[in-house]
Design a protein around this motif. Structure first.
Motif, short mmCIF file in Angstrom:
data_model
loop_
_atom_site.label_atom_id
_atom_site.label_comp_id
_atom_site.label_asym_id
_atom_site.label_seq_id
_atom_site.Cartn_x
_atom_site.Cartn_y
_atom_site.Cartn_z
N TYR A 9 0.76 -1.24 -0.05
CA TYR A 9 -0.01 -0.06 -0.03
C TYR A 9 0.91 1.24 -0.19
O TYR A 9 1.90 1.29 0.38
CB TYR A 9 -0.84 -0.03 1.33
CG TYR A 9 -1.88 -1.00 1.21
CD1 TYR A 9 -3.26 -0.74 0.64
CD2 TYR A 9 -1.92 -2.34 1.77
CE1 TYR A 9 -4.14 -1.59 0.72
CE2 TYR A 9 -2.89 -3.10 1.75
CZ TYR A 9 -3.92 -2.92 1.10
OH TYR A 9 -4.89 -3.86 1.14
N GLU A 10 0.38 2.25 -0.38
CA GLU A 10 1.00 3.72 -0.46
C GLU A 10 0.60 4.25 0.89
O GLU A 10 -0.71 4.14 1.29
CB GLU A 10 0.66 4.62 -1.63
CG GLU A 10 1.39 5.94 -1.41
CD GLU A 10 0.99 6.93 -2.65
OE1 GLU A 10 1.45 7.95 -2.73
OE2 GLU A 10 0.19 6.51 -3.47
N TYR A 11 1.50 4.88 1.60
CA TYR A 11 1.42 5.30 2.67
C TYR A 11 1.72 6.62 3.07
O TYR A 11 2.46 7.20 2.43
CB TYR A 11 2.35 4.61 3.83
CG TYR A 11 1.73 3.24 4.48
CD1 TYR A 11 1.04 3.15 5.78
CD2 TYR A 11 2.06 2.43 3.79
CE1 TYR A 11 0.49 2.11 6.26
CE2 TYR A 11 1.46 1.15 4.27
CZ TYR A 11 0.60 0.98 5.31
OH TYR A 11 0.22 -0.27 5.84
N GLN A 12 0.88 7.43 3.44
CA GLN A 12 1.20 8.84 3.94
C GLN A 12 1.03 8.82 5.54
O GLN A 12 -0.41 8.65 5.92
CB GLN A 12 0.13 9.88 3.29
CG GLN A 12 0.41 9.90 1.80
CD GLN A 12 -0.42 11.00 1.14
OE1 GLN A 12 -1.58 11.61 1.67
NE2 GLN A 12 -0.38 11.14 -0.03
N ASP A 14 0.67 7.48 8.77
CA ASP A 14 0.17 6.19 9.11
C ASP A 14 -1.05 5.79 8.39
O ASP A 14 -1.74 4.92 8.76
CB ASP A 14 -0.14 6.17 10.73
CG ASP A 14 -1.29 7.32 11.00
OD1 ASP A 14 -1.57 8.02 10.05
OD2 ASP A 14 -1.53 7.43 12.22
N LYS A 15 -1.49 6.17 7.29
CA LYS A 15 -2.61 6.07 6.60
C LYS A 15 -2.31 5.38 5.23
O LYS A 15 -1.50 5.78 4.56
CB LYS A 15 -3.28 7.13 6.38
CG LYS A 15 -3.83 7.84 7.65
CD LYS A 15 -4.91 8.80 7.34
CE LYS A 15 -5.74 9.75 8.30
NZ LYS A 15 -5.25 9.38 9.62
N LYS A 16 -3.22 4.17 5.22
CA LYS A 16 -3.04 3.55 3.57
C LYS A 16 -3.72 4.38 2.88
O LYS A 16 -4.99 4.79 2.87
CB LYS A 16 -3.64 2.20 3.76
CG LYS A 16 -2.96 1.23 4.57
CD LYS A 16 -3.79 -0.27 4.70
CE LYS A 16 -2.96 -1.08 5.48
NZ LYS A 16 -3.65 -2.34 5.48
N ARG A 107 7.92 9.05 -1.15
CA ARG A 107 6.71 8.48 -0.87
C ARG A 107 7.10 7.07 -0.71
O ARG A 107 8.09 6.31 -0.93
CB ARG A 107 5.89 8.22 -2.26
CG ARG A 107 5.36 9.62 -2.63
CD ARG A 107 4.25 9.31 -3.77
NE ARG A 107 4.01 10.45 -4.53
CZ ARG A 107 3.31 10.61 -5.39
NH1 ARG A 107 2.53 9.65 -5.84
NH2 ARG A 107 3.23 11.72 -6.08
N TYR A 108 6.48 6.28 0.21
CA TYR A 108 6.56 5.21 0.91
C TYR A 108 5.44 4.07 0.50
O TYR A 108 4.36 4.58 0.43
CB TYR A 108 6.76 5.12 2.46
CG TYR A 108 7.77 5.71 3.11
CD1 TYR A 108 8.78 4.80 3.35
CD2 TYR A 108 7.97 7.06 3.43
CE1 TYR A 108 10.13 5.37 4.01
CE2 TYR A 108 9.01 7.59 4.31
CZ TYR A 108 10.12 6.56 4.46
OH TYR A 108 11.34 7.15 5.05
N SER A 119 3.87 4.53 11.77
CA SER A 119 3.86 5.81 10.84
C SER A 119 5.14 5.73 10.11
O SER A 119 6.12 5.63 11.01
CB SER A 119 3.77 7.16 11.75
OG SER A 119 4.01 8.15 11.16
N VAL A 120 5.05 5.90 8.86
CA VAL A 120 6.21 6.21 8.23
C VAL A 120 7.21 7.39 8.58
O VAL A 120 8.32 7.15 8.38
CB VAL A 120 6.07 6.04 6.77
CG1 VAL A 120 5.73 4.73 5.93
CG2 VAL A 120 5.11 7.35 6.36
#
Length: 161
Positions: A9-12, A14-16, A107-108, A119-120
């Motif tokens: 998943y792309e993360y921002q 701590d959100k997918k 981006r993670y 959280s990233v």
């Protein structure tokens, strides 16, 4: 992590945000094998993206880069084999939380067990512990004094008898 299929998943923070692919994890003896398929990520063709394992160390999320993956047309499709030596000391596959990619624009993209929120923004690089200095078994001497001194447990210097 246990052998199986995990979704990237792309993360921002701590959100997918969105699903971009999958990771298939298999294990044989002392190695683990990753089959990775990711699509529609912001990466130039032939760009190398760092693949990191991530885990928790004293409740802090840590990452360790284990490979660089090639991209083609905003996609990653490859196989990676990791040995026991690729893991930090005392970290086993069972204690691993997941794998992630970071693009050049920051981006993670992560495939994780999902059993622990993270959280990233809080991820930090794992550092190899510094080796312990070996004790010097010889007594110290003060230059020019000609007298041998011994350092006591408190660090105080005592003249040798």
């Amino acid at each position: 992590m246990t052998p199986g299929i995990y979704y990237f998943y792309e993360y921002q923070a701590d959100k997918k945000i969105r699903n971009v692919g999958f990771l298939k994890l298999t294990q044989t003896f002392q190695s683990c094998h990753l089959q990775i398929s990711i699509r529609q990520i912001p990466a130039a063709s032939q760009e190398k993206l760092p693949l990191s394992m991530f885990f928790f160390e004293k409740d802090k999320p840590r990452k360790k880069t284990v490979a660089e993956l090639p991209t083609q047309n905003q996609c990653v499709s490859c196989r990676v084999t990791l040995s026991e030596a690729d893991f930090p000391p005392n970290l086993t596959l069972a204690k691993l939380h997941g794998f992630l990619l970071q693009t050049a624009d920051g981006r993670y993209f992560a495939a994780s067990t999902g059993n622990r929120p993270f959280s990233v923004n809080l991820l930090t690089d794992w550092m190899e512990p510094a080796p312990c200095p070996e004790p010097n078994p010889e007594p110290e001497s003060i230059p020019g004094e000609g007298e041998v001194t011994v350092t006591g447990p408190s660090g105080a210097l005592f003249p040798a008898a």
